[in-house]
Design a protein around this motif. Structure first.
Motif, PDB file in Angstrom:
ATOM      1  N   TRP A   1      39.606  42.464  24.598  1.00  0.00           N
ATOM      2  CA  TRP A   1      40.830  42.346  23.818  1.00  0.00           C
ATOM      3  C   TRP A   1      40.676  41.261  22.761  1.00  0.00           C
ATOM      4  CZ3 TRP A   1      44.196  46.161  24.636  1.00  0.00           C
ATOM      5  CH2 TRP A   1      44.110  46.852  25.855  1.00  0.00           C
ATOM      6  N   PRO A   2      41.334  41.409  21.635  1.00  0.00           N
ATOM      7  CA  PRO A   2      41.141  40.454  20.529  1.00  0.00           C
ATOM      8  C   PRO A   2      41.699  39.077  20.857  1.00  0.00           C
ATOM      9  CG  PRO A   2      42.914  41.990  20.023  1.00  0.00           C
ATOM     10  CD  PRO A   2      42.276  42.489  21.285  1.00  0.00           C
ATOM     11  N   GLU A   3      40.980  38.057  20.407  1.00  0.00           N
ATOM     12  CA  GLU A   3      41.461  36.687  20.581  1.00  0.00           C
ATOM     13  C   GLU A   3      42.459  36.316  19.483  1.00  0.00           C
ATOM     14  OE1 GLU A   3      38.206  34.016  20.828  1.00  0.00           O
ATOM     15  OE2 GLU A   3      37.326  34.959  22.612  1.00  0.00           O
ATOM     16  N   TYR A   4      42.260  36.883  18.307  1.00  0.00           N
ATOM     17  CA  TYR A   4      43.186  36.611  17.201  1.00  0.00           C
ATOM     18  C   TYR A   4      43.690  37.940  16.654  1.00  0.00           C
ATOM     19  CZ  TYR A   4      45.009  35.486  12.598  1.00  0.00           C
ATOM     20  OH  TYR A   4      45.820  35.387  11.493  1.00  0.00           O
ATOM     21  N   ILE A   5      44.991  38.021  16.460  1.00  0.00           N
ATOM     22  CA  ILE A   5      45.616  39.228  15.922  1.00  0.00           C
ATOM     23  C   ILE A   5      46.345  38.837  14.644  1.00  0.00           C
ATOM     24  CG2 ILE A   5      47.271  41.076  16.351  1.00  0.00           C
ATOM     25  CD1 ILE A   5      46.783  40.608  19.364  1.00  0.00           C
ATOM     26  N   ALA A   6      45.919  39.411  13.535  1.00  0.00           N
ATOM     27  CA  ALA A   6      46.570  39.107  12.261  1.00  0.00           C
ATOM     28  C   ALA A   6      48.054  39.459  12.357  1.00  0.00           C
ATOM     29  CB  ALA A   6      45.909  39.894  11.132  1.00  0.00           C
TER      30      ALA A   6
ATOM     31  N   MET B   1      56.170  42.370  16.971  1.00  0.00           N
ATOM     32  CA  MET B   1      55.001  41.748  16.369  1.00  0.00           C
ATOM     33  C   MET B   1      53.732  42.327  16.993  1.00  0.00           C
ATOM     34  SD  MET B   1      56.310  39.916  14.093  1.00  0.00           S
ATOM     35  CE  MET B   1      54.796  39.106  13.523  1.00  0.00           C
ATOM     36  N   ALA B   2      52.665  42.326  16.221  1.00  0.00           N
ATOM     37  CA  ALA B   2      51.419  42.943  16.672  1.00  0.00           C
ATOM     38  C   ALA B   2      50.905  42.320  17.964  1.00  0.00           C
ATOM     39  CB  ALA B   2      50.367  42.836  15.572  1.00  0.00           C
TER      40      ALA B   2
ATOM     41  N   TRP C   1      43.003  47.523  12.268  1.00  0.00           N
ATOM     42  CA  TRP C   1      42.514  47.235  13.622  1.00  0.00           C
ATOM     43  C   TRP C   1      41.285  48.093  13.861  1.00  0.00           C
ATOM     44  CZ3 TRP C   1      47.876  48.106  16.350  1.00  0.00           C
ATOM     45  CH2 TRP C   1      48.752  47.069  15.974  1.00  0.00           C
ATOM     46  N   ARG C   2      40.225  47.480  14.345  1.00  0.00           N
ATOM     47  CA  ARG C   2      38.973  48.204  14.565  1.00  0.00           C
ATOM     48  C   ARG C   2      38.602  48.201  16.045  1.00  0.00           C
ATOM     49  NH1 ARG C   2      38.029  45.573   9.536  1.00  0.00           N
ATOM     50  NH2 ARG C   2      37.633  47.091   7.871  1.00  0.00           N
ATOM     51  N   ALA C   3      38.097  49.333  16.494  1.00  0.00           N
ATOM     52  CA  ALA C   3      37.562  49.465  17.848  1.00  0.00           C
ATOM     53  C   ALA C   3      36.084  49.816  17.712  1.00  0.00           C
ATOM     54  CB  ALA C   3      38.300  50.552  18.617  1.00  0.00           C
ATOM     55  N   ARG C   4      35.222  48.903  18.146  1.00  0.00           N
ATOM     56  CA  ARG C   4      33.776  49.103  18.034  1.00  0.00           C
ATOM     57  C   ARG C   4      33.200  49.416  19.410  1.00  0.00           C
ATOM     58  NH1 ARG C   4      34.644  44.731  14.276  1.00  0.00           N
ATOM     59  NH2 ARG C   4      34.090  45.372  12.158  1.00  0.00           N
ATOM     60  N   PHE C   5      32.211  50.298  19.423  1.00  0.00           N
ATOM     61  CA  PHE C   5      31.646  50.736  20.695  1.00  0.00           C
ATOM     62  C   PHE C   5      30.180  51.086  20.496  1.00  0.00           C
ATOM     63  CE2 PHE C   5      34.143  53.904  18.473  1.00  0.00           C
ATOM     64  CZ  PHE C   5      33.244  54.934  18.252  1.00  0.00           C
ATOM     65  N   PRO C   6      29.379  51.017  21.561  1.00  0.00           N
ATOM     66  CA  PRO C   6      27.951  51.311  21.442  1.00  0.00           C
ATOM     67  C   PRO C   6      27.698  52.801  21.295  1.00  0.00           C
ATOM     68  CG  PRO C   6      28.520  50.848  23.715  1.00  0.00           C
ATOM     69  CD  PRO C   6      29.754  50.571  22.907  1.00  0.00           C
ATOM     70  N   ASP C   7      26.566  53.113  20.724  1.00  0.00           N
ATOM     71  CA  ASP C   7      26.161  54.506  20.573  1.00  0.00           C
ATOM     72  C   ASP C   7      25.709  55.048  21.922  1.00  0.00           C
ATOM     73  OD1 ASP C   7      25.613  56.906  19.426  1.00  0.00           O
ATOM     74  OD2 ASP C   7      23.676  56.309  18.583  1.00  0.00           O
ATOM     75  N   GLY C   8      25.857  56.337  22.114  1.00  0.00           N
ATOM     76  CA  GLY C   8      25.408  56.955  23.356  1.00  0.00           C
ATOM     77  C   GLY C   8      26.397  57.993  23.836  1.00  0.00           C
ATOM     78  N   ALA C   9      25.919  58.860  24.719  1.00  0.00           N
ATOM     79  CA  ALA C   9      26.762  59.928  25.250  1.00  0.00           C
ATOM     80  C   ALA C   9      27.569  59.430  26.438  1.00  0.00           C
ATOM     81  CB  ALA C   9      25.894  61.110  25.664  1.00  0.00           C
ATOM     82  N   ALA C  10      28.698  60.067  26.664  1.00  0.00           N
ATOM     83  CA  ALA C  10      29.519  59.732  27.823  1.00  0.00           C
ATOM     84  C   ALA C  10      28.766  60.074  29.103  1.00  0.00           C
ATOM     85  CB  ALA C  10      30.838  60.496  27.768  1.00  0.00           C
TER      86      ALA C  10
ATOM     87  N   ASP D   1      38.821  44.463  17.252  1.00  0.00           N
ATOM     88  CA  ASP D   1      38.816  43.436  16.211  1.00  0.00           C
ATOM     89  C   ASP D   1      40.074  43.612  15.371  1.00  0.00           C
ATOM     90  OD1 ASP D   1      38.412  41.673  14.147  1.00  0.00           O
ATOM     91  OD2 ASP D   1      36.578  42.614  13.392  1.00  0.00           O
ATOM     92  N   THR D   2      40.966  42.640  15.448  1.00  0.00           N
ATOM     93  CA  THR D   2      42.227  42.705  14.698  1.00  0.00           C
ATOM     94  C   THR D   2      42.389  41.484  13.802  1.00  0.00           C
ATOM     95  OG1 THR D   2      43.383  41.624  16.544  1.00  0.00           O
ATOM     96  CG2 THR D   2      43.339  44.034  16.527  1.00  0.00           C
ATOM     97  N   SER D   3      41.278  40.886  13.433  1.00  0.00           N
ATOM     98  CA  SER D   3      41.336  39.647  12.656  1.00  0.00           C
ATOM     99  C   SER D   3      41.650  39.881  11.183  1.00  0.00           C
ATOM    100  CB  SER D   3      40.009  38.889  12.782  1.00  0.00           C
ATOM    101  OG  SER D   3      38.927  39.696  12.332  1.00  0.00           O
TER     102      SER D   3
END
Length: 220
Positions: A119-124, A94-95, A164-173, A157-159
């Protein structure tokens, strides 16, 4: 999983071995932990406490022998589980269980980095092939984290069912960040070979689960 092109199959195995190389220290610790405890129990068996009567000494030996047996069985189980990283037995998971396992395997890596994961609080709910999914999830995160700005947070975000989405801020490493171990095309390769689809956008990488993947071909 059947991949018609043997070169693609070899490339997939190569990426999987790179993932295994990143998490092997954690897997090794899981093996050595029970073995270290078993060694301690064996040493205690060889050195009974001074002044103990025969009955107390026998009970102590029986208790330690039982503990030792349990520790050795745990180690055998962990070693057997390692085989599931080398070959696909066709098992599913299961996911939410996959994310829990991934979270444990990523813990040490995150401690040594300047990044964090929310980490996601809810996983579909979704039932997925365990072998391919674990490798893909870990490669997805291990590829993204070095690209983030210093001290940035990766938000998962896995709701929504099917993605499943991974969001991150803009900018260089960060300038002192280590070179990424994985390239985006390697994640696309793992995804496509397992029936997933990776969608890369500015500040968001999405993994579309197998059931939500439109028909298409592997990356050229």
């Amino acid at each position: 999983m059947t991949i018609p092109d043997p070169f693609i199959a070899l490339a997939v195995k190569g990426v999987q071995f790179k993932v295994l190389g990143q998490i092997f220290p954690v897997l090794r610790h899981e093996i050595l932990g029970p073995l270290s405890n078993a060694s301690l129990a064996a040493a205690m068996l060889r050195q009974p406490p001074e002044g103990a009567d025969a009955d107390a000494a026998q009970q102590r030996c029986q208790r330690l022998a039982g503990d030792l047996t349990g520790m050795l069985e745990d180690s055998v189980g962990v070693v057997r589980d390692l085989d599931q990283w080398m070959s696909d037995s066709g098992g599913t998971a299961m996911a939410d269980d996959l994310f829990q396992e991934c979270r444990l395997l990523m813990f040490s890596h995150l401690l040594l980095s300047r990044h964090s994961v929310r980490w996601p609080e809810y996983i579909a709910p979704a039932e997925l092939p365990r072998f391919d999914s674990r490798y893909l999830m870990l490669a997805w995160l291990l590829c993204l984290l070095p690209m983030l700005p210093a001290d940035a947070e990766l938000v998962l975000d896995t709701s929504e069912p099917g993605v499943w989405r991974a969001r991150f801020p803009d900018g260089a490493a960060a300038a002192d960040a280590p070179a990424p171990v994985f390239e985006p095309r390697e994640i696309e390769l793992l995804a496509a070979s397992a029936g997933w689809r990776l969608e890369r956008q500015d500040q968001c990488w999405s993994l579309h689960l197998p059931d939500s993947r439109p028909s298409g071909e592997l990356p050229a």
